[in-house]
Write a protein that holds these residues in place. Sequence first.
Motif, PDB file in Angstrom:
ATOM      1  N   VAL A  50       0.858  -1.188   0.000  1.00 26.86           N
ATOM      2  CA  VAL A  50       0.000   0.000   0.000  1.00 26.86           C
ATOM      3  C   VAL A  50       0.896   1.241   0.000  1.00 26.86           C
ATOM      4  CG1 VAL A  50      -1.885  -1.167   1.228  1.00 26.86           C
ATOM      5  CG2 VAL A  50      -0.119   0.053   2.531  1.00 26.86           C
ATOM      6  N   ALA A  51       0.294   2.406  -0.149  1.00 25.20           N
ATOM      7  CA  ALA A  51       1.037   3.656  -0.041  1.00 25.20           C
ATOM      8  C   ALA A  51       1.474   3.865   1.412  1.00 25.20           C
ATOM      9  CB  ALA A  51       0.168   4.822  -0.500  1.00 25.20           C
ATOM     10  N   PRO A  52       2.578   4.570   1.642  1.00 21.92           N
ATOM     11  CA  PRO A  52       3.061   4.768   3.012  1.00 21.92           C
ATOM     12  C   PRO A  52       2.012   5.318   3.968  1.00 21.92           C
ATOM     13  CG  PRO A  52       4.763   5.413   1.473  1.00 21.92           C
ATOM     14  CD  PRO A  52       3.539   5.114   0.646  1.00 21.92           C
ATOM     15  N   ARG A  53       1.210   6.283   3.525  1.00 21.83           N
ATOM     16  CA  ARG A  53       0.202   6.846   4.428  1.00 21.83           C
ATOM     17  C   ARG A  53      -0.817   5.786   4.843  1.00 21.83           C
ATOM     18  NH1 ARG A  53      -1.941  12.081   5.737  1.00 21.83           N
ATOM     19  NH2 ARG A  53      -0.373  13.052   4.399  1.00 21.83           N
ATOM     20  N   GLU A  54      -1.224   4.935   3.919  1.00 20.03           N
ATOM     21  CA  GLU A  54      -2.162   3.866   4.269  1.00 20.03           C
ATOM     22  C   GLU A  54      -1.510   2.844   5.188  1.00 20.03           C
ATOM     23  OE1 GLU A  54      -5.031   0.466   2.156  1.00 20.03           O
ATOM     24  OE2 GLU A  54      -4.006   1.975   0.925  1.00 20.03           O
ATOM     25  N   ALA A  55      -0.192   2.671   5.040  1.00 18.66           N
ATOM     26  CA  ALA A  55       0.521   1.686   5.857  1.00 18.66           C
ATOM     27  C   ALA A  55       0.525   2.050   7.329  1.00 18.66           C
ATOM     28  CB  ALA A  55       1.953   1.522   5.355  1.00 18.66           C
ATOM     29  N   VAL A  66      13.749   1.573   7.671  1.00 15.74           N
ATOM     30  CA  VAL A  66      14.516   2.243   6.622  1.00 15.74           C
ATOM     31  C   VAL A  66      15.856   2.669   7.216  1.00 15.74           C
ATOM     32  CG1 VAL A  66      12.460   3.066   5.420  1.00 15.74           C
ATOM     33  CG2 VAL A  66      13.536   4.516   7.153  1.00 15.74           C
ATOM     34  N   SER A  67      16.815   2.993   6.359  1.00 17.64           N
ATOM     35  CA  SER A  67      18.093   3.480   6.859  1.00 17.64           C
ATOM     36  C   SER A  67      17.875   4.820   7.553  1.00 17.64           C
ATOM     37  CB  SER A  67      19.093   3.628   5.713  1.00 17.64           C
ATOM     38  OG  SER A  67      18.616   4.564   4.757  1.00 17.64           O
ATOM     39  N   TRP A  68      18.774   5.153   8.469  1.00 16.17           N
ATOM     40  CA  TRP A  68      18.565   6.338   9.300  1.00 16.17           C
ATOM     41  C   TRP A  68      18.464   7.609   8.455  1.00 16.17           C
ATOM     42  CZ3 TRP A  68      21.707  10.657   9.852  1.00 16.17           C
ATOM     43  CH2 TRP A  68      22.955  10.584   9.247  1.00 16.17           C
ATOM     44  N   ASP A  69      19.199   7.655   7.338  1.00 16.62           N
ATOM     45  CA  ASP A  69      19.163   8.867   6.520  1.00 16.62           C
ATOM     46  C   ASP A  69      17.958   8.915   5.580  1.00 16.62           C
ATOM     47  OD1 ASP A  69      20.112   6.772   5.029  1.00 16.62           O
ATOM     48  OD2 ASP A  69      21.812   7.853   4.169  1.00 16.62           O
ATOM     49  N   GLY A  70      17.128   7.879   5.622  1.00 22.48           N
ATOM     50  CA  GLY A  70      15.893   7.890   4.844  1.00 22.48           C
ATOM     51  C   GLY A  70      14.653   8.103   5.691  1.00 22.48           C
ATOM     52  N   VAL A  71      14.865   8.314   6.991  1.00 25.29           N
ATOM     53  CA  VAL A  71      13.749   8.456   7.929  1.00 25.29           C
ATOM     54  C   VAL A  71      12.881   9.666   7.603  1.00 25.29           C
ATOM     55  CG1 VAL A  71      13.234   9.116  10.315  1.00 25.29           C
ATOM     56  CG2 VAL A  71      14.706   7.154   9.844  1.00 25.29           C
ATOM     57  N   ASP A  72      13.503  10.822   7.399  1.00 25.60           N
ATOM     58  CA  ASP A  72      12.731  12.047   7.155  1.00 25.60           C
ATOM     59  C   ASP A  72      11.800  11.891   5.948  1.00 25.60           C
ATOM     60  OD1 ASP A  72      15.020  12.725   8.799  1.00 25.60           O
ATOM     61  OD2 ASP A  72      14.496  14.818   8.468  1.00 25.60           O
ATOM     62  N   GLU A  73      12.355  11.366   4.847  1.00 22.67           N
ATOM     63  CA  GLU A  73      11.565  11.223   3.627  1.00 22.67           C
ATOM     64  C   GLU A  73      10.411  10.252   3.813  1.00 22.67           C
ATOM     65  OE1 GLU A  73      12.042   9.580  -0.980  1.00 22.67           O
ATOM     66  OE2 GLU A  73      13.822   9.826   0.288  1.00 22.67           O
ATOM     67  N   MET A  74      10.681   9.118   4.480  1.00 19.33           N
ATOM     68  CA  MET A  74       9.632   8.117   4.659  1.00 19.33           C
ATOM     69  C   MET A  74       8.519   8.635   5.564  1.00 19.33           C
ATOM     70  SD  MET A  74       8.300   5.285   3.910  1.00 19.33           S
ATOM     71  CE  MET A  74       9.536   4.238   3.133  1.00 19.33           C
ATOM     72  N   LEU A  75       8.886   9.264   6.670  1.00 25.17           N
ATOM     73  CA  LEU A  75       7.854   9.790   7.569  1.00 25.17           C
ATOM     74  C   LEU A  75       7.061  10.905   6.910  1.00 25.17           C
ATOM     75  CD1 LEU A  75       9.668   9.777  11.033  1.00 25.17           C
ATOM     76  CD2 LEU A  75       7.887   8.220  10.204  1.00 25.17           C
ATOM     77  N   ARG A  76       7.722  11.696   6.080  1.00 27.64           N
ATOM     78  CA  ARG A  76       7.017  12.756   5.361  1.00 27.64           C
ATOM     79  C   ARG A  76       5.988  12.156   4.401  1.00 27.64           C
ATOM     80  NH1 ARG A  76      11.131  15.463   4.445  1.00 27.64           N
ATOM     81  NH2 ARG A  76      11.714  14.602   2.420  1.00 27.64           N
ATOM     82  N   SER A  77       6.386  11.090   3.694  1.00 30.90           N
ATOM     83  CA  SER A  77       5.461  10.467   2.739  1.00 30.90           C
ATOM     84  C   SER A  77       4.309   9.764   3.449  1.00 30.90           C
ATOM     85  CB  SER A  77       6.211   9.477   1.839  1.00 30.90           C
ATOM     86  OG  SER A  77       6.711   8.386   2.590  1.00 30.90           O
ATOM     87  N   GLU A  82       1.653  15.449  10.006  1.00 27.76           N
ATOM     88  CA  GLU A  82       0.249  15.832  10.092  1.00 27.76           C
ATOM     89  C   GLU A  82      -0.507  15.019  11.137  1.00 27.76           C
ATOM     90  OE1 GLU A  82      -1.286  15.502   6.089  1.00 27.76           O
ATOM     91  OE2 GLU A  82       0.688  16.089   5.306  1.00 27.76           O
ATOM     92  N   GLY A  83       0.215  14.186  11.872  1.00 26.75           N
ATOM     93  CA  GLY A  83      -0.416  13.424  12.948  1.00 26.75           C
ATOM     94  C   GLY A  83      -0.932  12.062  12.548  1.00 26.75           C
ATOM     95  N   SER A  84      -0.475  11.525  11.412  1.00 27.29           N
ATOM     96  CA  SER A  84      -0.997  10.225  10.951  1.00 27.29           C
ATOM     97  C   SER A  84      -0.600   9.073  11.868  1.00 27.29           C
ATOM     98  CB  SER A  84      -0.497   9.932   9.533  1.00 27.29           C
ATOM     99  OG  SER A  84       0.919   9.839   9.495  1.00 27.29           O
TER     100      SER A  84
END
Length: 224
Positions: A50-55, A66-77, A82-84
């Motif tokens: 599924v899409a990250p937000r649905e996950a 995810v790798s530590w340097d990919g955390v920001d991007e993954m959490l943003r997606s 926004e409190g998801s």
Amino acid sequence: MRIGILGTGTLAEALGEGWARAGHELVIGGRSQANAQKLADRLGRGVRAVAPREAVTGRDAVLLAVSWDGVDEMLRSAGASEGSLEGTPLIDPTNAVEHGVGVLLTERGEAMAERIAALAPGAHVVKAFHLFPAEQWSRAPGKDEHPVTVAMCGDDPAALQVVSTLVRDVGGVPAVLGSLDRVRQLEEVAGFVIGLAFAGFDPALAVPRVPSPATPPPATESPV
């Protein structure tokens, strides 16, 4: 439980396999939908991509694999800012360490788990699963195998209980070190282990072994 996994790498696959085997309902969200689908197909057992937000929506727990340097991007997606993830146990197995050296790459005094908590307001972050390689979790727990201890830190008692259950489901023994106030200490342990391993030493031999408590003698009746 309904578990969301953010990431499609080896740890996502190993823990996903163990949790699916234990009967949990899993969804996979990745930066690449194609890779998420491939992992879901490999895991089988009704696992969906599924899409990250649905996950992260409506889950009993979410693994941030995810790798530590990919955390920001993954959490943003995933819409974390926004409190998801509010109210959701968020498992952080990341290691922000220099490869082959073990030196932490976060700012002095900063813990990666605390950074994740700031990026995902309201999430109940639990540091766990960061000290063992993925292959530790890719096999079914053996009855005669001595279980490994999974040290963890977190602020929310209910979230710690959820993660403790998930640790047991893959054959580990949960051990709560304390709140997130101590998580930097736990992350330093990962750097210690990685540094010794890459230097050719067995980290297990660098830690004193605590003997098991002696078995008390069987109770006997007092003479009359």
